[in-house]
Design a protein around this motif. Structure first.
Motif, PDB file in Angstrom:
ATOM      1  N   HIS A   1      -3.807  -4.625  -6.371  1.00 45.45           N
ATOM      2  CA  HIS A   1      -2.874  -3.628  -6.892  1.00 45.45           C
ATOM      3  C   HIS A   1      -2.556  -2.689  -5.732  1.00 45.45           C
ATOM      4  O   HIS A   1      -3.431  -1.974  -5.245  1.00 45.45           O
ATOM      5  CB  HIS A   1      -3.531  -2.867  -8.051  1.00 45.45           C
ATOM      6  CG  HIS A   1      -2.679  -1.778  -8.612  1.00 45.45           C
ATOM      7  ND1 HIS A   1      -3.219  -0.730  -9.324  1.00 45.45           N
ATOM      8  CD2 HIS A   1      -1.346  -1.560  -8.587  1.00 45.45           C
ATOM      9  CE1 HIS A   1      -2.248   0.075  -9.711  1.00 45.45           C
ATOM     10  NE2 HIS A   1      -1.102  -0.409  -9.266  1.00 45.45           N
ATOM     11  N   PHE A   2      -1.316  -2.721  -5.291  1.00 44.10           N
ATOM     12  CA  PHE A   2      -0.871  -1.889  -4.176  1.00 44.10           C
ATOM     13  C   PHE A   2      -0.021  -0.740  -4.697  1.00 44.10           C
ATOM     14  O   PHE A   2       0.775  -0.912  -5.627  1.00 44.10           O
ATOM     15  CB  PHE A   2      -0.006  -2.708  -3.205  1.00 44.10           C
ATOM     16  CG  PHE A   2      -0.724  -3.832  -2.542  1.00 44.10           C
ATOM     17  CD1 PHE A   2      -1.470  -3.611  -1.396  1.00 44.10           C
ATOM     18  CD2 PHE A   2      -0.653  -5.117  -3.048  1.00 44.10           C
ATOM     19  CE1 PHE A   2      -2.133  -4.655  -0.775  1.00 44.10           C
ATOM     20  CE2 PHE A   2      -1.309  -6.166  -2.438  1.00 44.10           C
ATOM     21  CZ  PHE A   2      -2.054  -5.937  -1.298  1.00 44.10           C
ATOM     22  N   ASP A   3      -0.163   0.411  -4.081  1.00 42.40           N
ATOM     23  CA  ASP A   3       0.712   1.553  -4.342  1.00 42.40           C
ATOM     24  C   ASP A   3       1.160   2.059  -2.976  1.00 42.40           C
ATOM     25  O   ASP A   3       0.390   2.681  -2.250  1.00 42.40           O
ATOM     26  CB  ASP A   3      -0.025   2.638  -5.115  1.00 42.40           C
ATOM     27  CG  ASP A   3       0.875   3.807  -5.487  1.00 42.40           C
ATOM     28  OD1 ASP A   3       1.893   4.032  -4.798  1.00 42.40           O
ATOM     29  OD2 ASP A   3       0.557   4.511  -6.457  1.00 42.40           O
ATOM     30  N   LEU A   4       2.394   1.788  -2.633  1.00 46.94           N
ATOM     31  CA  LEU A   4       2.909   2.084  -1.293  1.00 46.94           C
ATOM     32  C   LEU A   4       3.653   3.415  -1.213  1.00 46.94           C
ATOM     33  O   LEU A   4       4.310   3.697  -0.209  1.00 46.94           O
ATOM     34  CB  LEU A   4       3.811   0.932  -0.830  1.00 46.94           C
ATOM     35  CG  LEU A   4       3.178  -0.466  -0.949  1.00 46.94           C
ATOM     36  CD1 LEU A   4       4.147  -1.519  -0.426  1.00 46.94           C
ATOM     37  CD2 LEU A   4       1.845  -0.534  -0.236  1.00 46.94           C
ATOM     38  N   TYR A   5       3.522   4.226  -2.237  1.00 48.77           N
ATOM     39  CA  TYR A   5       4.267   5.485  -2.322  1.00 48.77           C
ATOM     40  C   TYR A   5       4.093   6.348  -1.073  1.00 48.77           C
ATOM     41  O   TYR A   5       5.036   6.976  -0.613  1.00 48.77           O
ATOM     42  CB  TYR A   5       3.815   6.256  -3.563  1.00 48.77           C
ATOM     43  CG  TYR A   5       4.528   7.569  -3.744  1.00 48.77           C
ATOM     44  CD1 TYR A   5       5.859   7.605  -4.159  1.00 48.77           C
ATOM     45  CD2 TYR A   5       3.890   8.772  -3.490  1.00 48.77           C
ATOM     46  CE1 TYR A   5       6.527   8.808  -4.329  1.00 48.77           C
ATOM     47  CE2 TYR A   5       4.555   9.982  -3.657  1.00 48.77           C
ATOM     48  CZ  TYR A   5       5.858   9.988  -4.071  1.00 48.77           C
ATOM     49  OH  TYR A   5       6.516  11.180  -4.224  1.00 48.77           O
TER      50      TYR A   5
END
Length: 161
Positions: free
Chosen positions: A84-88
């Protein structure tokens, strides 16, 4: 002659958090290693809640948190590894490479990527694009196949409408 749009997609109204978790559980059906999902939506749209629903349905009982600060959380599941990636917080698409994520598209993992536009040009192509929008106190969700494999997946887990 007019061409019919044959893109596989499904749309749902999610009345509350429980509905988002339940839809995540529905998306868990038929997940197989090698699938890549782009998760799009504003802050607070429910992207991490959706991922939590997927993980719960796959039997993961631990804490599921947003990877906003860590960029990625990985979950070892019986059938595959889920990332699960969050690139924000990324400021430059090359940060994807600098973080060492290049190898996650090796076909042995499922990748759920929030804010994919932040690493445009470096990410693996999506199989499914999931868009969440805020509608008052509820959410609207649209899942759209972006590959033949994504179309097959959506046909098994989500009746197109």
């Amino acid at each position: 002659m007019h061409k019919t749009d044959d893109t596989v997609r499904c749309r749902r109204h999610l009345a509350d958090e429980a509905a988002t978790l339940a839809f995540g559980a529905q998306l868990a059906q038929g997940l197989t290693a090698g699938l890549t999902f782009y998760l799009e939506g504003d802050l607070g749209a429910g992207k991490t809640t959706l991922v939590r629903g997927v993980l719960r349905a796959l039997g993961y009982g631990g804490r599921v948190k947003s990877p906003t600060y860590t960029l990625a959380e990985s979950y070892s599941l019986p059938a595959f590894e889920l990332y699960h990636f969050d690139l924000y917080r990324m400021h430059d698409p090359r940060e994807w490479l600098d973080a060492g994520f290049r190898d996650v598209s090796d076909g042995r993992v499922v990748s759920l990527i929030e804010w994919p536009d932040k690493a445009a040009g470096w990410l693996p192509a999506p199989d499914v694009v999931i868009r969440l929008t805020i509608a008052d106190d509820a959410r609207e969700i649209e899942c759209e196949a972006a590959s033949p494999r994504g179309a097959q997946y959506l046909e098994t887990c989500c009746t197109p409408c």
